[in-house]
Design an enzyme around this catalytic site. Structure first.
Site, mmCIF file in Angstrom:
data_model
loop_
_atom_site.group_PDB
_atom_site.id
_atom_site.type_symbol
_atom_site.label_atom_id
_atom_site.label_comp_id
_atom_site.label_asym_id
_atom_site.label_seq_id
_atom_site.Cartn_x
_atom_site.Cartn_y
_atom_site.Cartn_z
ATOM 1 N N ASN A 283 38.534 47.382 41.865
ATOM 2 C CA ASN A 283 35.728 46.814 41.759
ATOM 3 C C ASN A 283 35.676 48.051 42.723
ATOM 4 O O ASN A 283 35.885 48.116 43.640
ATOM 5 C CB ASN A 283 36.711 45.406 41.428
ATOM 6 N N HIS B 65 34.700 44.517 30.687
ATOM 7 C CA HIS B 65 34.824 45.859 31.235
ATOM 8 C C HIS B 65 34.213 46.727 29.957
ATOM 9 O O HIS B 65 34.578 47.868 29.801
ATOM 10 C CB HIS B 65 35.981 46.656 32.090
ATOM 11 N N HIS C 130 46.343 50.293 33.561
ATOM 12 C CA HIS C 130 47.718 49.195 33.237
ATOM 13 C C HIS C 130 47.801 49.353 34.697
ATOM 14 O O HIS C 130 48.861 50.409 35.232
ATOM 15 C CB HIS C 130 48.019 49.561 32.063
HETATM 16 FE FE1 HDE Z 1 41.090 43.026 34.681
HETATM 17 N N1 HDE Z 1 41.085 43.236 33.023
HETATM 18 N N2 HDE Z 1 41.954 41.344 34.576
HETATM 19 N N3 HDE Z 1 40.481 42.901 36.883
HETATM 20 N N4 HDE Z 1 40.076 45.097 34.618
HETATM 21 C C1 HDE Z 1 40.826 44.429 32.157
HETATM 22 O O1 HDE Z 1 42.166 45.726 30.187
HETATM 23 C C2 HDE Z 1 43.086 40.727 33.569
HETATM 24 C C3 HDE Z 1 41.436 42.362 37.705
HETATM 25 C C4 HDE Z 1 39.989 46.087 36.320
HETATM 26 O O2 HDE Z 1 38.154 50.774 32.613
HETATM 27 C C5 HDE Z 1 41.765 44.341 30.233
HETATM 28 O O3 HDE Z 1 41.890 47.370 29.289
HETATM 29 C C6 HDE Z 1 43.425 39.699 33.856
HETATM 30 C C7 HDE Z 1 40.448 41.882 39.126
HETATM 31 C C8 HDE Z 1 39.181 47.005 35.661
HETATM 32 O O4 HDE Z 1 39.137 50.549 31.162
HETATM 33 C C9 HDE Z 1 42.205 43.704 30.601
HETATM 34 C C10 HDE Z 1 43.146 39.478 35.158
HETATM 35 C C11 HDE Z 1 40.457 43.357 38.859
HETATM 36 C C12 HDE Z 1 38.950 47.018 34.372
HETATM 37 C C13 HDE Z 1 41.800 42.605 32.000
HETATM 38 C C14 HDE Z 1 42.142 40.886 35.401
HETATM 39 C C15 HDE Z 1 40.570 43.769 37.657
HETATM 40 C C16 HDE Z 1 40.169 45.690 33.860
HETATM 41 C C17 HDE Z 1 40.297 45.168 29.580
HETATM 42 C C18 HDE Z 1 42.810 38.390 35.766
HETATM 43 C C19 HDE Z 1 40.663 44.291 40.142
HETATM 44 C C20 HDE Z 1 38.680 48.395 33.152
HETATM 45 C C21 HDE Z 1 40.569 46.135 28.993
HETATM 46 C C22 HDE Z 1 44.318 38.022 36.170
HETATM 47 C C23 HDE Z 1 40.777 44.706 41.323
HETATM 48 C C24 HDE Z 1 39.863 48.932 33.069
HETATM 49 C C25 HDE Z 1 41.295 46.775 29.632
HETATM 50 C C26 HDE Z 1 39.306 50.215 32.419
HETATM 51 C C27 HDE Z 1 39.845 45.583 32.033
HETATM 52 C C28 HDE Z 1 42.500 41.591 32.393
HETATM 53 C C29 HDE Z 1 41.371 40.447 37.004
HETATM 54 C C30 HDE Z 1 39.818 45.332 37.605
HETATM 55 C C31 HDE Z 1 41.645 42.478 29.588
HETATM 56 C C32 HDE Z 1 43.989 39.246 32.417
HETATM 57 C C33 HDE Z 1 41.160 40.951 39.799
HETATM 58 C C34 HDE Z 1 38.439 47.492 36.540
HETATM 59 O O5 HDE Z 1 43.569 43.465 30.337
#
Ligand code: HDE
Length: 665
Positions: free
Chosen positions: A143, A70, A334
């Site tokens: 999402n 993202h 978060h």
């Molecule tokens: Fe994320 N995800 N994600 N994700 N995600 C991040 O956090 C992660 C997942 C989503 O505009 C990171 O600050 C793991 C699902 C959005 O700043 C990180 C897993 C969904 C955004 C991270 C998932 C999301 C992130 C990268 C699986 C939809 C952007 C930078 C367990 C429901 C937020 C950050 C923004 C961002 C980890 C799965 C949505 C690395 C480990 C499912 C919208 O922490």
């Protein structure tokens, strides 16, 4: 615009130095910032030049790590207001006071690409909302698709490594069309339902303002009595859900890589504030096992026809950030940021996220004090004994930083603070998936069954494009075998294009969920961009009459002509050669005398036609239409009066059923 509390809080941090004399970071006035201090005009630069050393040091340290996923995004401020108290299900204060406007910051994003990648790639879009509620921050980090690729967070690094550019040569950027992604898919069939969404037009939204959002996981509402209800969150855009077409996407990437970011920015600047309705699907705890899918499995939906989405509130985005880095780049979402009344479920993907987001902020924002950044600060104030660390901005004045203490009152934990839902948990420690997570096909089939003919065609073409970029035959074969299990029609279409044998026919169900289709969604011309093709000889009255009507309905018209300046009596917004049809939703042809001779104008129309866009002609514009020799007239409006029929066609978005097989443009 009303100044809400968050605006006031941010005001305290805004720095406007345009008129002030330049100083160093220490506040010392700078006499000259163009020449370094040197020994003689042609001599070496001196270490004692503290201004230039500071200036270069600051420059060298401007970047922070981009988000692992993202990375590419755009944000905006706004507010949320609940329609009716939701006390029956949740104690969250901001969901119980219809008179309150809760300030929000929303960040939209793509997932796979780097920070500088194009907006309109085939990808999932992030839709993350930070609610600054009176009980602290609640982050709904969702999402634009309601399911995810994997069922367990342990697989997230594998999945992300597979979809990101391949490690040896860092190719391709922001694309899933390569071997490692499809290798992962064929070996990990839990991806298949989400892959169907990714191959659909949902992955190429027309605008952030025209896409749905989903919390994906099942969360839990908890009411004042401590009673839990499962909840799934939905955002529905008031402008309708609309997408681009693939060929258009490829061309937008060159013409305007900032297409979605610009669209959001311009709409807000022009006062066309995007809105979404928040909806919830509520499932009482005792009905958890009634749906044939496990509510803890993030690769499954509960169809809206089974549990309706109850509209509960409205989100409006009405202010652009002042500084991209300070706000959009430094916002730290978060999933664990919840307020009393909202809690988690045991979805293993959600549980892993509860660890990952805090962890990522520590490295990305350089330490534990990121919640003090203006965009992240809760409105409630922060009181605890946590101290120090990099970038500490607060000056804690008390003598104590421990609890309990008898010296300065401490920060007693409040009895009415956040209480975790008292779910009974009992089990052996195992590394095992629940058998209820085992079905990877039936909802992929449901998605396919629910699509209109043109959506099915787009999905099959997307698979062909993607698998066409895969170099290893066995990977294509592996994916094709899975498609056979999703639907024989899909497998047959893809196999035919790849020149491979059609997998053996399997029996699939014929259930549908009409809410999954984008077809026939009601639309409005509001905020749509219309290109008005003009030249000196155009009948200005006829054009202006149509333009006025479209603008009354909220559409945005731009006049394009062979050169800048005036086209007759009408001001030109852009030179035709600077614009491209892919940047507009519809085309109004207003001149045929000059433009019919211009290949660029003819190409513009043929391309707009190919991409299903409404086209209207007035006056000599009919000659231009004739010169374009379009192969059909679906969505081509010429009869009088043009304006209303054109507006309706723009609201309908696209005419996907045009025959474009003879168009080479
Ligand atoms: Fe994320 N995800 N994600 N994700 N995600 C991040 O956090 C992660 C997942 C989503 O505009 C990171 O600050 C793991 C699902 C959005 O700043 C990180 C897993 C969904 C955004 C991270 C998932 C999301 C992130 C990268 C699986 C939809 C952007 C930078 C367990 C429901 C937020 C950050 C923004 C961002 C980890 C799965 C949505 C690395 C480990 C499912 C919208 O922490």
């Amino acid at each position: 615009m009303t100044k809400d509390a968050k605006n006031r809080q941010l005001d305290q941090h805004r720095v406007r130095s345009a008129d002030a004399a330049m100083t160093t970071d220490q506040g010392i006035r700078v006499d000259d910032t163009d020449n370094s201090l040197r020994a003689g005009t042609r001599g070496p630069t001196l270490m004692e030049d503290f201004h230039v050393r500071e200036k270069l040091t600051r420059f060298d340290h401007e970047r922070i790590p981009e988000r692992v996923v993202h990375a590419r995004g755009a944000g905006a401020y706004g507010h949320f207001q609940v329609y009716e108290p939701l006390a029956e299900w949740t104690a969250a204060q901001f969901l119980n006071d219809p008179s309150a406007r809760t300030p929000v910051f929303v960040r939209f994003s793509t997932v796979a690409g780097s920070r500088g990648s194009a907006d309109t790639v085939r990808d999932v879009r992030g839709f993350a909302t930070k609610f600054f509620t009176p009980q602290g921050n609640f982050d709904l980090v969702g999402n634009n698709m309601p399911v995810f690729f994997i069922q367990d967070g342990a697989k997230f690094p594998d999945f992300v490594h597979a979809v990101k550019p391949e490690p040896h040569n860092e190719i391709p950027q922001a694309q899933s069309a390569h071997d490692t992604f499809w290798d992962f898919v064929q070996l990990q069939p839990e991806t298949l339902h989400m892959v169907m969404w990714l191959m659909s037009d949902r992955a190429i939204p027309r605008s952030y303002r025209m896409m749905q959002g989903f919390g994906v996981h099942t969360f839990r509402f908890v009411n004042a009595a401590g009673q839990g209800t499962f909840v799934k969150f939905h955002w529905k855009p008031l402008l309708g859900s609309h997408s681009l077409v693939w060929d258009e996407v490829l061309r937008i990437q060159g013409n305007d890589p900032d297409f979605n970011r610009r669209d959001l920015w311009e709409a807000i600047e022009q006062g066309a504030f995007p809105e979404w309705e928040l909806g919830v699907q509520l499932v009482p705890e005792e009905r958890e096992h009634e749906f044939g899918v496990d509510l803890l499995d993030p690769t499954k939906i509960i169809p809206e026809e089974v549990v309706p989405v109850r509209p509960v509130g409205r989100l409006v985005l009405d202010r652009n950030p002042d500084n991209f880095f300070a706000e959009t780049e430094q916002v730290a979402f978060h999933v664990a940021n919840v307020v009393p009344g909202i809690d988690f479920s045991n979805d293993p993907l959600l549980q892993a996220r509860l660890f990952s987001y805090l962890d990522t902020q520590l490295i990305r924002l350089g330490g534990p004090n990121f919640a003090q950044l203006p965009v992240n600060r809760p409105l409630t104030g922060v009181h605890n004994d946590q101290r120090d660390g990099y970038g500490q901005h607060l000056v804690h004045t008390s003598r104590t930083s421990y609890a309990p203490n008898s010296l300065s009152g401490g920060c007693p934990a409040a009895g009415d603070g956040y209480r975790h839902f008292q779910e009974r948990v009992d089990g052996r420690k195992v590394r095992e998936r629940s058998p209820s997570f085992a079905d990877h096909y039936s909802q992929a089939t449901l998605f396919w069954n629910s699509m209109s003919d043109w959506e099915k065609q787009h999905i099959a073409e997307a698979f062909l494009f993607e698998l066409g970029h895969v170099t290893q035959g066995p990977i294509k074969q592996g994916v094709l075998a899975h498609l056979g299990a999703i639907h024989p029609d899909l497998a047959a279409l893809v196999a035919a294009g790849l020149g491979l044998a059609v997998p053996e026919r399997t029996e699939v169900h014929d259930r549908t969920s009409p809410a999954l289709s984008l077809a026939g969604r009601p639309g409005t011309p509001a905020t749509r961009k219309v290109a008005v093709l003009m030249a000196d000889g155009a009948d200005a009255d006829a054009v202006l009459a149509v333009r006025r009507r479209l603008e009354e309905l909220g559409a945005v018209c731009e006049v394009l002509a062979p050169r800048e300046g005036m086209a007759g009596e009408v001001a030109v917004d852009k030179r035709l050669g600077t614009a491209a049809s892919v940047l507009y939703d519809a085309v109004l042809l207003a001149d045929g005398k000059q433009l019919a001779q211009l290949g660029q104008a003819v190409h513009f129309i043929r391309e707009a036609y190919k991409h299903g866009k409404p086209i209207a002609a007035v006056g000599t514009g009919l000659e231009l239409l004739h010169a374009a020799a379009l192969p059909g007239d679906r969505g081509v409006i010429t009869g009088d009066p043009v304006a209303d029929a054109f507006a309706e066609a723009i609201g309908a978005h696209r005419f996907y059923d045009r025959d474009i097989s003879t168009l080479a443009a």
